[in-house]
Design a protein around this motif. Structure first.
Motif, PDB file in Angstrom:
ATOM      1  N   UNK A 101       0.821  -1.208   0.000  1.00 55.87           N
ATOM      2  CA  UNK A 101       0.000   0.000   0.000  1.00 55.87           C
ATOM      3  C   UNK A 101       0.852   1.254   0.000  1.00 55.87           C
ATOM      4  N   UNK A 102       0.274   2.324  -0.483  1.00 57.49           N
ATOM      5  CA  UNK A 102       0.924   3.625  -0.346  1.00 57.49           C
ATOM      6  C   UNK A 102       0.694   4.116   1.083  1.00 57.49           C
ATOM      7  N   UNK A 103       1.596   4.937   1.621  1.00 60.67           N
ATOM      8  CA  UNK A 103       1.424   5.403   3.005  1.00 60.67           C
ATOM      9  C   UNK A 103       0.232   6.337   3.135  1.00 60.67           C
ATOM     10  N   UNK A 104      -0.434   6.266   4.274  1.00 57.75           N
ATOM     11  CA  UNK A 104      -1.609   7.100   4.535  1.00 57.75           C
ATOM     12  C   UNK A 104      -1.329   8.179   5.581  1.00 57.75           C
ATOM     13  N   UNK A 105      -0.122   8.190   6.153  1.00 60.58           N
ATOM     14  CA  UNK A 105       0.101   9.121   7.259  1.00 60.58           C
ATOM     15  C   UNK A 105       1.387   9.928   7.120  1.00 60.58           C
ATOM     16  N   UNK A 106       1.768  10.361   5.898  1.00 59.75           N
ATOM     17  CA  UNK A 106       2.960  11.216   5.808  1.00 59.75           C
ATOM     18  C   UNK A 106       2.693  12.599   6.382  1.00 59.75           C
ATOM     19  N   UNK A 107       3.734  13.292   6.724  1.00 62.39           N
ATOM     20  CA  UNK A 107       3.634  14.640   7.289  1.00 62.39           C
ATOM     21  C   UNK A 107       4.134  15.666   6.282  1.00 62.39           C
ATOM     22  N   UNK A 108       3.769  16.945   6.443  1.00 66.37           N
ATOM     23  CA  UNK A 108       4.244  17.982   5.510  1.00 66.37           C
ATOM     24  C   UNK A 108       5.762  18.047   5.383  1.00 66.37           C
ATOM     25  N   UNK A 109       6.478  17.683   6.442  1.00 67.02           N
ATOM     26  CA  UNK A 109       7.936  17.746   6.382  1.00 67.02           C
ATOM     27  C   UNK A 109       8.493  16.785   5.328  1.00 67.02           C
ATOM     28  N   UNK A 110       7.727  15.761   4.957  1.00 76.32           N
ATOM     29  CA  UNK A 110       8.195  14.836   3.918  1.00 76.32           C
ATOM     30  C   UNK A 110       8.347  15.562   2.584  1.00 76.32           C
ATOM     31  N   UNK A 111       7.349  16.349   2.230  1.00 77.32           N
ATOM     32  CA  UNK A 111       7.440  17.097   0.976  1.00 77.32           C
ATOM     33  C   UNK A 111       8.558  18.130   1.026  1.00 77.32           C
ATOM     34  N   UNK A 112       8.793  18.689   2.193  1.00 81.43           N
ATOM     35  CA  UNK A 112       9.906  19.626   2.328  1.00 81.43           C
ATOM     36  C   UNK A 112      11.235  18.912   2.094  1.00 81.43           C
ATOM     37  N   UNK A 113      11.334  17.676   2.561  1.00 86.70           N
ATOM     38  CA  UNK A 113      12.569  16.912   2.319  1.00 86.70           C
ATOM     39  C   UNK A 113      12.729  16.616   0.834  1.00 86.70           C
ATOM     40  N   UNK A 114      11.636  16.278   0.154  1.00 83.30           N
ATOM     41  CA  UNK A 114      11.718  16.070  -1.292  1.00 83.30           C
ATOM     42  C   UNK A 114      12.264  17.328  -1.975  1.00 83.30           C
ATOM     43  N   UNK A 115      11.780  18.495  -1.548  1.00 87.73           N
ATOM     44  CA  UNK A 115      12.244  19.751  -2.150  1.00 87.73           C
ATOM     45  C   UNK A 115      13.724  19.984  -1.853  1.00 87.73           C
ATOM     46  N   UNK A 116      14.150  19.641  -0.635  1.00 89.22           N
ATOM     47  CA  UNK A 116      15.570  19.779  -0.295  1.00 89.22           C
ATOM     48  C   UNK A 116      16.418  18.869  -1.176  1.00 89.22           C
TER      49      UNK A 116
END
Length: 535
Positions: free
Chosen positions: A146-161
């Protein structure tokens, strides 16, 4: 237990549970599964966030490595599962397979039938993927993916970093391309862990031809001449009419073989063990991914750390019960990716796991105000270690020596990975979320500083492999059909047969090995299979 069986499976982990379920599909095949650990009734085994309890002792043997002589004699906690479902019941539920070139390399090393195109059908057969159904992924299999259902906004910030460092976002790291960062797919179904115990054994457990015994430690494999005929347990011998299938893992399988007199002859004689077969490859070729990490303190409630406190923990539990979301639904390491330490590498040689908290695993520091952890592991170590017996006592812990950093190349690539992790965490996109890096900390700058830090804080990524190496050469422990060379009626089926550890987490590959092995065994003995056979 006085009755005989067609197949005795030693170990009810990621591989053994698959074998038991698949072989017992034929009602004429009488199958016994022996698991040294207990049941998985405790809720921690089923809640995704329960992983945080696992490296701290739940469902584990409690073993550690011998002092690592190339790392200032560091000893590492070496978590190995002791519960039905094995590693799939206690891991972080990350579904990755490695790189396609890993399997092509196996085939080039003499493992006929194990190239990526040849093993892909068994990966797909296992899957019930809630996101993808294409050339690389399947639906309708036992294993929830399954794809994760509980990521946090900081995950997208890490992708941007990461994007700021030229590392792209990858929506499917088990698809056409491994490189990049993204959300890992998880071995979950309906926001609960999908272990091989729940996915494979639970639907099969009431079959009259399948006997499952937990708390049943095997003391040795019984042989007659050069043939395996059964096993010795604490309650007496049990015999196999067809085959003994050893699936105790990359540490447990060579350990049991050596206790049975099968292994390096000189070592066994020194311990007073009668040698059945002098096979130096048993317990050799140990490979593992060494983990180094960065921890930064958060500037606010941007991770899941606060939910470790009683009040917040209660709220998290209520949220999970009512919505199946929130921190309890998180594996805590559902974000990460693959990139390069060595720019000339044939495929990504680093893996990252972004931990949505600090102090998640045993021995890792927790931040007072909450933190974010970024793990980095070099994926294709050149160093090789061993698993040996400390004594002839089957209750004694084995001598686990991954021999980390024996090859200086491994040390260099690991430290490059840690440096890249620090760059990621220092990215502009993460500045609103983080106060400062706390580990390694600003004082770590020189190569000696990095080495000293690693020798204080390194940990295993829990991916041991290779200790019963598969191959076509005379020194291989098992052949490409996983038959033990020199002992008839015995196969080894788990991560120990990998000639080289895959470039990622190992659980999915172990399940694939068992799926493929079940078809190999079914053909060898004329067993009937379900229609979704990949053969």
């Amino acid at each position: 237990m006085k009755e005989d069986f067609d197949f005795i499976i030693i170990g009810g982990g990621s591989a053994g549970a698959v074998l038991a379920a698949r072989l017992s599909e034929d009602p004429a095949a009488k199958v016994l599964l022996l698991e040294a650990g207990g049941s998985d009734r405790h809720p921690y085994y089923h809640l995704p966030a329960g992983f945080a309890k696992m490296t701290k002792g739940i469902g584990s043997w409690g073993w550690q490595t011998v002092p690592q002589r190339h790392m200032n004699n560091l000893q590492l906690r070496f978590t190995q599962a002791r519960v039905i479902g094995g590693g799939s019941s206690i891991n972080a539920q990350i579904y990755t397979r490695g790189n396609a070139l890993d399997y092509d390399e196996w085939a080039q090393l003499g493992c006929k039938g194990w190239s990526y195109d040849e093993v892909l059908p068994w990966f797909r057969r296992a899957e019930d993927n809630d996101t993808f159904e294409d050339h690389w992924h399947g639906k309708g299999g036992p294993l929830g993916v399954s794809r994760p259902r509980a990521p946090l906004p900081v995950c997208k910030a890490w992708f941007a970093a990461c994007a700021g460092l030229g590392i792209p976002f990858n929506p499917d790291m088990t698809g056409a391309e491994q490189a990049g960062v993204g959300y890992y797919q998880l071995t979950q179904r309906h926001m609960r862990r999908s272990s091989t115990a729940t996915a494979y054994l639970r639907p099969a457990r009431h079959r009259p031809n399948l006997t499952i015994c937990t708390g049943a430690e095997v003391l040795r494999i019984l042989t007659e001449g050069q043939r395996a005929i059964g096993v010795e347990t604490a309650t007496g011998p049990v015999y196999a009419r067809a085959e003994v299938l050893l699936s105790a893992g990359a540490i447990g399988s060579p350990r049991l073989l050596q206790l049975s007199g099968i292994g390096p002859g000189a070592d066994l004689r020194a311990l007073g063990i009668a040698v059945v077969l002098d096979q130096p490859g048993v317990g050799a070729n140990l490979q593992d991914h060494l983990d180094l990490f960065v921890i930064a303190e958060c500037s606010g409630p941007h991770s899941y750390d606060r939910y470790a406190r009683p009040f917040w923990s209660m709220l998290a539990g209520l949220q999970y019960l009512t919505t199946r979301r929130g921190p309890v639904a998180s594996s805590l390491f559902e974000t990460g990716g693959f990139w390069y330490a060595d720019t000339t590498a044939r495929s990504p040689d680093l893996q990252f796991h972004l931990g949505l908290g600090s102090g998640i695993e045993a021995g890792v520091a927790a931040m007072p105000q909450g933190g974010l952890t970024l793990n980095s592991a070099h994926l294709r170590p050149r160093s090789r270690g061993t698993v040996r017996l400390a004594s002839a006592d089957p209750c004694a812990a084995p001598l686990i020596d991954p021999n980390y950093w024996e090859d200086p190349y491994d040390r260099e690539m690991s430290i490059r990975g840690l440096k890249l992790a620090r760059e990621m965490m220092a990215g502009d996109a993460l500045k609103p979320y983080l106060l400062a890096e706390r580990l390694p900390g600003p004082e770590v700058r020189s190569d000696q500083d990095y080495f000293d830090y690693a020798c204080r804080h390194a940990k295993t990524d829990h991916h041991p492999a290779g200790t019963c190496r598969m191959g076509s050469d005379v020194e291989a422990v098992v052949d490409p059909l996983l038959r033990f060379n020199g002992i008839e009626g015995l196969r080894v089926i788990d991560a120990s047969v990998m000639p080289r550890v895959v470039s990622s987490n190992t659980n999915a590959a172990t399940i694939m090995i068992a799926e493929k092995a079940s078809d190999i065994i079914a053909r060898a003995h004329g067993l009937s299979r379900k229609e979704n056979s990949a053969a």
